[in-house]
Design a protein around this motif. Structure first.
Motif, mmCIF file in Angstrom:
data_model
loop_
_atom_site.group_PDB
_atom_site.id
_atom_site.type_symbol
_atom_site.label_atom_id
_atom_site.label_comp_id
_atom_site.label_asym_id
_atom_site.label_seq_id
_atom_site.Cartn_x
_atom_site.Cartn_y
_atom_site.Cartn_z
ATOM 1 N N THR A 1 0.813 -1.222 0.000
ATOM 2 C CA THR A 1 0.000 0.000 0.000
ATOM 3 C C THR A 1 0.844 1.269 0.000
ATOM 4 O OG1 THR A 1 -0.136 0.036 2.427
ATOM 5 C CG2 THR A 1 -1.876 -1.152 1.242
ATOM 6 N N ALA A 2 2.160 1.118 -0.050
ATOM 7 C CA ALA A 2 3.041 2.279 0.133
ATOM 8 C C ALA A 2 2.867 3.339 -0.946
ATOM 9 C CB ALA A 2 4.502 1.823 0.189
ATOM 10 N N SER A 3 2.549 2.934 -2.166
ATOM 11 C CA SER A 3 2.453 3.895 -3.252
ATOM 12 C C SER A 3 1.009 4.275 -3.580
ATOM 13 C CB SER A 3 3.127 3.330 -4.511
ATOM 14 O OG SER A 3 2.500 2.124 -4.914
ATOM 15 N N LEU A 4 0.074 3.879 -2.712
ATOM 16 C CA LEU A 4 -1.336 4.148 -2.974
ATOM 17 C C LEU A 4 -1.792 5.434 -2.292
ATOM 18 C CD1 LEU A 4 -2.943 0.618 -2.473
ATOM 19 C CD2 LEU A 4 -2.192 1.671 -4.601
ATOM 20 N N ASP A 5 -2.760 6.089 -2.918
ATOM 21 C CA ASP A 5 -3.425 7.196 -2.247
ATOM 22 C C ASP A 5 -4.179 6.658 -1.038
ATOM 23 O OD1 ASP A 5 -2.552 8.986 -4.155
ATOM 24 O OD2 ASP A 5 -4.350 8.774 -5.393
ATOM 25 N N PRO A 6 -4.320 7.462 0.035
ATOM 26 C CA PRO A 6 -4.983 6.976 1.258
ATOM 27 C C PRO A 6 -6.355 6.359 1.009
ATOM 28 C CG PRO A 6 -3.918 9.065 1.686
ATOM 29 C CD PRO A 6 -3.778 8.820 0.208
ATOM 30 N N GLU A 7 -7.119 6.912 0.072
ATOM 31 C CA GLU A 7 -8.458 6.387 -0.189
ATOM 32 C C GLU A 7 -8.426 4.975 -0.767
ATOM 33 O OE1 GLU A 7 -10.255 9.240 -2.755
ATOM 34 O OE2 GLU A 7 -10.992 10.484 -1.116
ATOM 35 N N MET A 8 -7.309 4.615 -1.392
ATOM 36 C CA MET A 8 -7.214 3.311 -2.042
ATOM 37 C C MET A 8 -6.600 2.240 -1.141
ATOM 38 S SD MET A 8 -5.854 4.632 -5.738
ATOM 39 C CE MET A 8 -6.763 5.886 -6.668
ATOM 40 N N VAL A 9 -6.032 2.656 -0.019
ATOM 41 C CA VAL A 9 -5.358 1.717 0.869
ATOM 42 C C VAL A 9 -6.345 0.719 1.455
ATOM 43 C CG1 VAL A 9 -4.136 1.508 3.072
ATOM 44 C CG2 VAL A 9 -3.433 3.248 1.412
ATOM 45 N N ARG A 10 -7.505 1.202 1.871
ATOM 46 C CA ARG A 10 -8.466 0.363 2.582
ATOM 47 C C ARG A 10 -8.889 -0.860 1.780
ATOM 48 N NH1 ARG A 10 -12.011 1.140 6.903
ATOM 49 N NH2 ARG A 10 -13.821 -0.241 6.870
ATOM 50 N N GLU A 11 -9.183 -0.663 0.479
ATOM 51 C CA GLU A 11 -9.685 -1.784 -0.316
ATOM 52 C C GLU A 11 -8.647 -2.893 -0.450
ATOM 53 O OE1 GLU A 11 -8.896 0.200 -4.733
ATOM 54 O OE2 GLU A 11 -10.785 0.566 -3.673
ATOM 55 N N VAL A 12 -7.364 -2.532 -0.481
ATOM 56 C CA VAL A 12 -6.305 -3.540 -0.580
ATOM 57 C C VAL A 12 -6.130 -4.251 0.758
ATOM 58 C CG1 VAL A 12 -3.847 -3.926 -1.011
ATOM 59 C CG2 VAL A 12 -5.134 -2.322 -2.441
ATOM 60 N N LEU A 13 -6.147 -3.494 1.856
ATOM 61 C CA LEU A 13 -5.990 -4.104 3.175
ATOM 62 C C LEU A 13 -7.167 -5.016 3.506
ATOM 63 C CD1 LEU A 13 -4.519 -1.160 5.304
ATOM 64 C CD2 LEU A 13 -3.311 -2.971 4.069
ATOM 65 N N GLU A 14 -8.366 -4.640 3.096
ATOM 66 C CA GLU A 14 -9.528 -5.499 3.334
ATOM 67 C C GLU A 14 -9.374 -6.833 2.607
ATOM 68 O OE1 GLU A 14 -12.851 -3.127 2.142
ATOM 69 O OE2 GLU A 14 -13.131 -2.267 4.146
ATOM 70 N N LEU A 15 -8.826 -6.793 1.406
ATOM 71 C CA LEU A 15 -8.579 -8.023 0.656
ATOM 72 C C LEU A 15 -7.570 -8.903 1.390
ATOM 73 C CD1 LEU A 15 -8.677 -9.911 -1.748
ATOM 74 C CD2 LEU A 15 -7.244 -8.297 -3.018
ATOM 75 N N MET A 16 -6.513 -8.308 1.902
ATOM 76 C CA MET A 16 -5.503 -9.083 2.632
ATOM 77 C C MET A 16 -6.063 -9.643 3.937
ATOM 78 S SD MET A 16 -2.261 -6.588 1.827
ATOM 79 C CE MET A 16 -1.101 -7.494 2.858
ATOM 80 N N LEU A 17 -6.939 -8.890 4.599
ATOM 81 C CA LEU A 17 -7.584 -9.396 5.807
ATOM 82 C C LEU A 17 -8.444 -10.614 5.497
ATOM 83 C CD1 LEU A 17 -8.619 -6.094 7.626
ATOM 84 C CD2 LEU A 17 -7.209 -7.930 8.605
ATOM 85 N N ARG A 18 -9.128 -10.590 4.369
ATOM 86 C CA ARG A 18 -9.933 -11.743 3.978
ATOM 87 C C ARG A 18 -9.048 -12.968 3.753
ATOM 88 N NH1 ARG A 18 -13.564 -10.619 -1.002
ATOM 89 N NH2 ARG A 18 -13.952 -12.844 -0.663
ATOM 90 N N LEU A 19 -7.904 -12.773 3.124
ATOM 91 C CA LEU A 19 -6.980 -13.885 2.923
ATOM 92 C C LEU A 19 -6.514 -14.458 4.254
ATOM 93 C CD1 LEU A 19 -4.786 -12.502 -0.008
ATOM 94 C CD2 LEU A 19 -6.426 -14.385 -0.127
ATOM 95 N N ALA A 20 -6.225 -13.572 5.210
ATOM 96 C CA ALA A 20 -5.785 -14.031 6.529
ATOM 97 C C ALA A 20 -6.885 -14.844 7.213
ATOM 98 C CB ALA A 20 -5.396 -12.832 7.389
#
Length: 264
Positions: A180-199
């Motif tokens: 998420t380092a190169s993402l705008d703050p608004e776009m970070v959440r959708e990627v982290l939510e995907l990773m949480l689902r994988l976990a």
């Protein structure tokens, strides 16, 4: 909602999926990683934390053969990795990695980017891979972008496509390096939510991140690195509530939001 991963553990095998023993990495005379050892059980999430320059990204790149090592051993599924490029090419079909830079081919559509690895590297039939790809795209709500090109996607969409591309290879271990380092703050959440689902689906993962709240939610184990050594190794809950070292405490304080009193 369907499961993202096709690799939910089905075995009680107690052999660690990944075992790192006394790993050393140096650039010339500069030793970046010093005597690193840890085991990653199947279905667990390890989060690598530490200040910039501590060796986190170098370590995760060593675990996918993108960096050579100068000492120690890496074992995957109980077997030592010899370190040849031929062996790493095979292992990369089982060890997926997602970078902060997406690395999508700009001249290929989303579908072509995703299908490339399974059909060309794993030699799987397109008729087998396409249904899996379509299911994953639906899971991350990107079905409508199947025939789009990377330039037509936002940063968050590109990163989710990069994760789908890796998952379509059916990896047993996923590595995430500051995705998420190169993402705008608004776009970070959708990627982290995907990773949480994988976990939650028990995908074995090693994650480098500066997103502390996400790390706290996802980590089974935290490895805190500084100057190329593991300074602290704790469960996620214990690390964030009771860090064992002064250095870890000061790191967590430096990563916490600024309060009104501090801003005065």
């Amino acid at each position: 909602m369907a499961e993202l991963s096709d690799n939910v553990p089905t075995t009680t095998d107690e052999t660690p999926l990944l075992s790192v023993k006394h790993l050393r990495k140096a650039y010339g005379d500069h030793e970046v990683l010093k005597d690193i050892s840890f085991d990653v059980p199947r279905g667990k999430v390890f989060v690598l934390l530490g200040p910039s320059g501590s060796g986190k990204s170098t370590l995760i790149r060593c675990l996918n053969g993108l960096e050579t090592i100068q000492g120690g051993t890496i074992e995957f599924k109980g077997k030592p990795v010899s370190g040849t490029e031929k062996e790493w090419r095979k292992l990369r079909t089982e060890i997926g990695m997602v970078f902060q830079s997406y690395d999508l081919f700009p001249n290929l559509t989303v579908a072509q980017n995703i299908l490339l690895g399974p059909t060309k590297v794993q030699k799987r039939a397109k008729s087998e891979v396409e249904p899996q790809m379509d299911r994953l795209l639906a899971d991350v709500q990107l079905s409508e972008y199947r025939n789009a090109y990377p330039r037509e996607l936002s940063g968050g969409q590109k990163q989710r496509i990069a994760i789908v591309r890796a998952l379509t290879m059916n990896p047993e271990l996923m590595l995430f390096d500051e995705v998420t380092a190169s993402l705008d703050p608004e776009m970070v959440r959708e990627v982290l939510e995907l990773m949480l689902r994988l976990a939650k689906e028990h995908m074995t993962m090693i994650v480098v991140t500066h997103e502390m709240e996400f790390a706290r939610r996802v980590a089974d184990t935290v490895l805190f690195l500084e100057n190329g050594v593991i300074l602290e190794r704790q469960s996620g809950e214990d690390f964030f509530t009771h860090p064992a070292t002064d250095r870890a405490r000061s790191f967590l304080e430096s990563m916490s939001p600024i309060t009104d009193d501090e801003a005065k």
